[in-house]
Write an enzyme that holds these catalytic residues in place. Sequence first.
Site, PDB file in Angstrom:
ATOM      1  N   GLY A  33       1.296  -1.413  -0.497  1.00 17.65           N
ATOM      2  CA  GLY A  33      -0.222   0.124  -0.030  1.00 17.65           C
ATOM      3  C   GLY A  33       0.677   1.028  -0.266  1.00 17.65           C
ATOM      4  N   HIS A  39       4.784   1.577  -7.640  1.00 25.24           N
ATOM      5  CA  HIS A  39       4.270   0.830  -7.855  1.00 25.24           C
ATOM      6  C   HIS A  39       2.586   1.240  -9.120  1.00 25.24           C
ATOM      7  CE1 HIS A  39       3.964   0.693  -3.305  1.00 25.24           C
ATOM      8  NE2 HIS A  39       4.500  -0.134  -3.324  1.00 25.24           N
ATOM      9  N   GLY A 152       9.050  -4.522  -8.507  1.00 25.48           N
ATOM     10  CA  GLY A 152      10.057  -2.990  -8.618  1.00 25.48           C
ATOM     11  C   GLY A 152      11.672  -4.057  -8.587  1.00 25.48           C
ATOM     12  N   GLN A 153      12.348  -2.817  -9.483  1.00 22.26           N
ATOM     13  CA  GLN A 153      14.058  -3.586  -9.406  1.00 22.26           C
ATOM     14  C   GLN A 153      14.945  -3.057  -8.529  1.00 22.26           C
ATOM     15  OE1 GLN A 153      16.122  -5.486 -11.182  1.00 22.26           O
ATOM     16  NE2 GLN A 153      17.637  -4.786 -10.035  1.00 22.26           N
ATOM     17  N   LYS A 154      14.278  -2.498  -7.584  1.00 19.55           N
ATOM     18  CA  LYS A 154      14.889  -1.204  -6.301  1.00 19.55           C
ATOM     19  C   LYS A 154      14.234  -2.166  -4.908  1.00 19.55           C
ATOM     20  CE  LYS A 154      12.464   1.694  -3.599  1.00 19.55           C
ATOM     21  NZ  LYS A 154      11.746   0.876  -1.692  1.00 19.55           N
ATOM     22  N   GLN A 158      15.404  -8.997  -2.477  1.00 18.47           N
ATOM     23  CA  GLN A 158      13.422  -9.721  -2.277  1.00 18.47           C
ATOM     24  C   GLN A 158      13.036  -9.908  -3.281  1.00 18.47           C
ATOM     25  OE1 GLN A 158      10.218  -7.866  -1.338  1.00 18.47           O
ATOM     26  NE2 GLN A 158       9.723  -7.154  -3.614  1.00 18.47           N
ATOM     27  N   LEU A 189      11.684   5.776  -5.717  1.00 20.99           N
ATOM     28  CA  LEU A 189      10.337   6.545  -5.338  1.00 20.99           C
ATOM     29  C   LEU A 189      10.323   5.123  -4.047  1.00 20.99           C
ATOM     30  CD1 LEU A 189       8.300   7.098  -8.116  1.00 20.99           C
ATOM     31  CD2 LEU A 189       9.456   9.128  -6.834  1.00 20.99           C
ATOM     32  N   SER A 190       9.791   5.629  -2.974  1.00 20.67           N
ATOM     33  CA  SER A 190       9.194   4.941  -2.110  1.00 20.67           C
ATOM     34  C   SER A 190       8.391   5.228  -0.927  1.00 20.67           C
ATOM     35  CB  SER A 190      11.126   4.702  -0.796  1.00 20.67           C
ATOM     36  OG  SER A 190      10.137   3.467   0.242  1.00 20.67           O
TER      37      SER A 190
END
EC number: 6.3.2.1
Length: 513
Positions: A33, A39, A152-154, A158, A189-190
């Site tokens: 969320g 996202h 996401g690659q960020k 994971q 972005l986070s």
Amino acid sequence: MGTFHRLTTTAGLQTALGTFSPATTVGFVPTMGALHGGHAALIRRARQECDVVVVSIFVNPLQFGPQEDLERYPRALEADTALCQQLGVDLLFVPSVAELYPTGMKHLTVVEPPRELTEHLCGRSRPGHFRGVATIVLKLLHLVQPDRAYFGQKDAQQLAIIRRCVADLNLDVEIIGCPIVRDADGLALSSRNQYLSAEERATALALSQSLEVAQAAFRQGCWDASLLLAQVQDHLRQFPQLRLDYAELVHPQTLVPLERIETVGLLAIAGWVGQTRLIDNCLLDRRRPILAVDGPAGAGKSTVTRLAAQALGLRYLDTGAMYRAVTWWCLENNLDLHDEPAIVEAIAHCRLHLESPDPHQPTRVWINDREVSQAIRSLEVTQRVSQIAALRGVRRLMVQQQRAIGAHGGIAAEGRDIGTHVFPEAGLKIFLTASPEERAQRRWQELQQQGHCDLSYEELLAQITARDTADQQRPYAPFRKAADAIEVCTDNLGIDEVVSKIVHLYRSRFPQP
């Protein structure tokens, strides 16, 4: 695809999923969320590539440590719901902790990723974190049963762990890694960025800036890990307000620390700005970028890609010849072309070998040590290849081989799903087109030159039109233009003109040092 539903129960989710046709492709974006542009990029890609898009929002307590920010993690359900509706999401799954962990978390069956994937990077300072991540992601994958899941690659560690778990457990889903999305100032972005004050945000920019410094050194030929990490650390010393957690250079798939980049490396970094922990990374890739050429039958892909590969010094990969070869094998062995298990089982035992020594001649092909270069271009194979290529199991086998060939980069591949499915990370994607009439005329002339006069121009035009429709409507990896592909129409253009244009585009984008 239909009415938007926000669901809170597994029963509701599975009922909604059950209303879709078995041929429907499902894309899944799991999130916690507080949705942002990163996202949104995942959702847009899923929307582009799949018939149905499912998004989950679940702040997973299993992946938070005792002193971490579980309670204050941003929650914005109504805004998230509105964004999902705006982006065309079909199902938004928002379960409670009790819904997903009805027996509690103390006696829960968990997924333990391999230790070598968790002992570096974030795993060193967040013990148990990736156990929680792997457990919830695999649980959600089991519930949703998607064809493709987007990450996401960020969160590179994971991503590597999820890919490994999916492979080890033979889950029937493709894991798609998507590029990091950044603000205009470079900050990744986070959801946690909203914790930052204006002053802290200015400090946080040092993370992405340090990666840019290392990238500049890499482009100048610095491939040694110690030197690249020194570039990062030297830059960060200018920002005493930022407390470095780690800076490491690892292999992006195995996460094994690297002393030197031989092919590709992941430069990953994490640091504390005030009470907020942020991560970032970049890929440092020495491999030559892949050239992906897609287009309909008869657009001239094979000839153009062969000649472009020669001009650029790339290895030519004729994926169409691979599908033709296995189609020929099925016909030669009198397999029932409607018996998909038998076809896939037979093809799984086939050994393919391709050579393209002469860019002016079709690819030479061997299957199980038997050369079939001429046989695979027969009318019978041409009429059946779309039927075989549309089979999900066949495409999976072929894509595995194609990706293995392209793992070291430096290839020029052509087909119908190269830029969208086989090599979505290709450095340059070309969508080669021509009108059906032009393609039928070319094919008719080719057959005339080969001494095959069995079909009229009108019959060839009907075949080409039917094949276009079949390729576009196949349920698995359908034929379509990649969003980032450059379209080149070959009507009224000679071969040399098309090749020259593609070579120019490649060299302009990737100038040689």
